[in-house]
Design a protein around this motif. Structure first.
Motif, PDB file in Angstrom:
ATOM      1  N   VAL A  27      61.257  54.579   2.606  1.00  0.00           N
ATOM      2  CA  VAL A  27      60.893  53.484   3.507  1.00  0.00           C
ATOM      3  C   VAL A  27      62.171  52.758   3.904  1.00  0.00           C
ATOM      4  O   VAL A  27      62.945  52.340   3.047  1.00  0.00           O
ATOM      5  CB  VAL A  27      59.920  52.492   2.824  1.00  0.00           C
ATOM      6  N   ARG A  29      63.866  49.549   5.887  1.00  0.00           N
ATOM      7  CA  ARG A  29      63.608  48.205   6.383  1.00  0.00           C
ATOM      8  C   ARG A  29      64.912  47.454   6.538  1.00  0.00           C
ATOM      9  O   ARG A  29      65.883  47.710   5.821  1.00  0.00           O
ATOM     10  CB  ARG A  29      62.718  47.408   5.420  1.00  0.00           C
ATOM     11  N   ASP A  76      53.244  51.073  -6.137  1.00  0.00           N
ATOM     12  CA  ASP A  76      52.692  51.499  -4.856  1.00  0.00           C
ATOM     13  C   ASP A  76      52.389  50.298  -3.967  1.00  0.00           C
ATOM     14  O   ASP A  76      52.648  50.319  -2.761  1.00  0.00           O
ATOM     15  CB  ASP A  76      51.421  52.334  -5.061  1.00  0.00           C
ATOM     16  N   GLN A  77      51.849  49.234  -4.561  1.00  0.00           N
ATOM     17  CA  GLN A  77      51.557  48.017  -3.814  1.00  0.00           C
ATOM     18  C   GLN A  77      52.843  47.405  -3.272  1.00  0.00           C
ATOM     19  O   GLN A  77      52.891  46.958  -2.124  1.00  0.00           O
ATOM     20  CB  GLN A  77      50.833  47.002  -4.691  1.00  0.00           C
ATOM     21  N   GLU A  78      53.865  47.384  -4.078  1.00  0.00           N
ATOM     22  CA  GLU A  78      55.140  46.818  -3.643  1.00  0.00           C
ATOM     23  C   GLU A  78      55.711  47.609  -2.471  1.00  0.00           C
ATOM     24  O   GLU A  78      56.236  47.031  -1.515  1.00  0.00           O
ATOM     25  CB  GLU A  78      56.126  46.802  -4.815  1.00  0.00           C
ATOM     26  N   LEU A  79      55.597  48.942  -2.508  1.00  0.00           N
ATOM     27  CA  LEU A  79      56.064  49.768  -1.396  1.00  0.00           C
ATOM     28  C   LEU A  79      55.249  49.499  -0.131  1.00  0.00           C
ATOM     29  O   LEU A  79      55.809  49.456   0.969  1.00  0.00           O
ATOM     30  CB  LEU A  79      56.006  51.249  -1.752  1.00  0.00           C
ATOM     31  N   GLU A  80      53.939  49.319  -0.285  1.00  0.00           N
ATOM     32  CA  GLU A  80      53.101  49.006   0.872  1.00  0.00           C
ATOM     33  C   GLU A  80      53.508  47.671   1.482  1.00  0.00           C
ATOM     34  O   GLU A  80      53.552  47.528   2.709  1.00  0.00           O
ATOM     35  CB  GLU A  80      51.621  49.002   0.488  1.00  0.00           C
ATOM     36  N   GLU A  81      53.806  46.699   0.646  1.00  0.00           N
ATOM     37  CA  GLU A  81      54.249  45.394   1.149  1.00  0.00           C
ATOM     38  C   GLU A  81      55.606  45.521   1.848  1.00  0.00           C
ATOM     39  O   GLU A  81      55.844  44.865   2.859  1.00  0.00           O
ATOM     40  CB  GLU A  81      54.297  44.382   0.015  1.00  0.00           C
ATOM     41  N   LYS A  83      56.671  48.220   3.409  1.00  0.00           N
ATOM     42  CA  LYS A  83      56.397  48.883   4.694  1.00  0.00           C
ATOM     43  C   LYS A  83      55.904  47.887   5.731  1.00  0.00           C
ATOM     44  O   LYS A  83      56.217  48.006   6.921  1.00  0.00           O
ATOM     45  CB  LYS A  83      55.348  49.978   4.509  1.00  0.00           C
ATOM     46  N   ALA A  84      55.120  46.913   5.296  1.00  0.00           N
ATOM     47  CA  ALA A  84      54.519  45.942   6.214  1.00  0.00           C
ATOM     48  C   ALA A  84      55.477  44.813   6.581  1.00  0.00           C
ATOM     49  O   ALA A  84      55.210  44.070   7.518  1.00  0.00           O
ATOM     50  CB  ALA A  84      53.261  45.356   5.593  1.00  0.00           C
ATOM     51  N   SER A  85      56.568  44.685   5.872  1.00  0.00           N
ATOM     52  CA  SER A  85      57.491  43.577   6.106  1.00  0.00           C
ATOM     53  C   SER A  85      58.407  43.854   7.293  1.00  0.00           C
ATOM     54  O   SER A  85      58.619  44.994   7.663  1.00  0.00           O
ATOM     55  CB  SER A  85      58.337  43.321   4.858  1.00  0.00           C
TER      56      SER A  85
END
Length: 88
Positions: A27, A29, A76-81, A83-85
């Motif tokens: 990911v 960012r 996994d949740q941290e990676l999703e966050e 991705k959304a940032s």
């Protein structure tokens, strides 16, 4: 959960604003690296809420990533966050 995740600096986006593209587990960012001096492509940094907090060596970064991956859902949740940032 808010973790500090190791990421590798890919490129400096805006040196005046202290912004760089950082990759974490595939990911990419834009994050703020302005708190650190002398950061450039290839460096590993710990990222938390869009800011690079410290520079770490590659060995420490990889060991930390392995530990985080073992956490499962929280990682996994941290990676999703991540991705959304976005930093504009």
């Amino acid at each position: 959960m808010c973790l500090a995740i190791p990421g590798q600096v890919v490129t400096l986006v805006d040196e005046q604003r202290g912004l760089a593209t950082v990759e974490v587990a595939g990911v990419r960012r834009t994050v703020n690296v302005g708190l650190l001096d002398g950061i450039g492509p290839g460096d590993w940094v710990l990222i938390h809420v869009g800011f690079a907090l410290s520079k770490v060596d590659e060995e420490e970064a990889r060991a930390t990533l392995e530990l985080l991956e073992a956490m499962g859902a929280e990682y996994d949740q941290e990676l999703e966050e991540l991705k959304a940032s976005a930093i504009e």
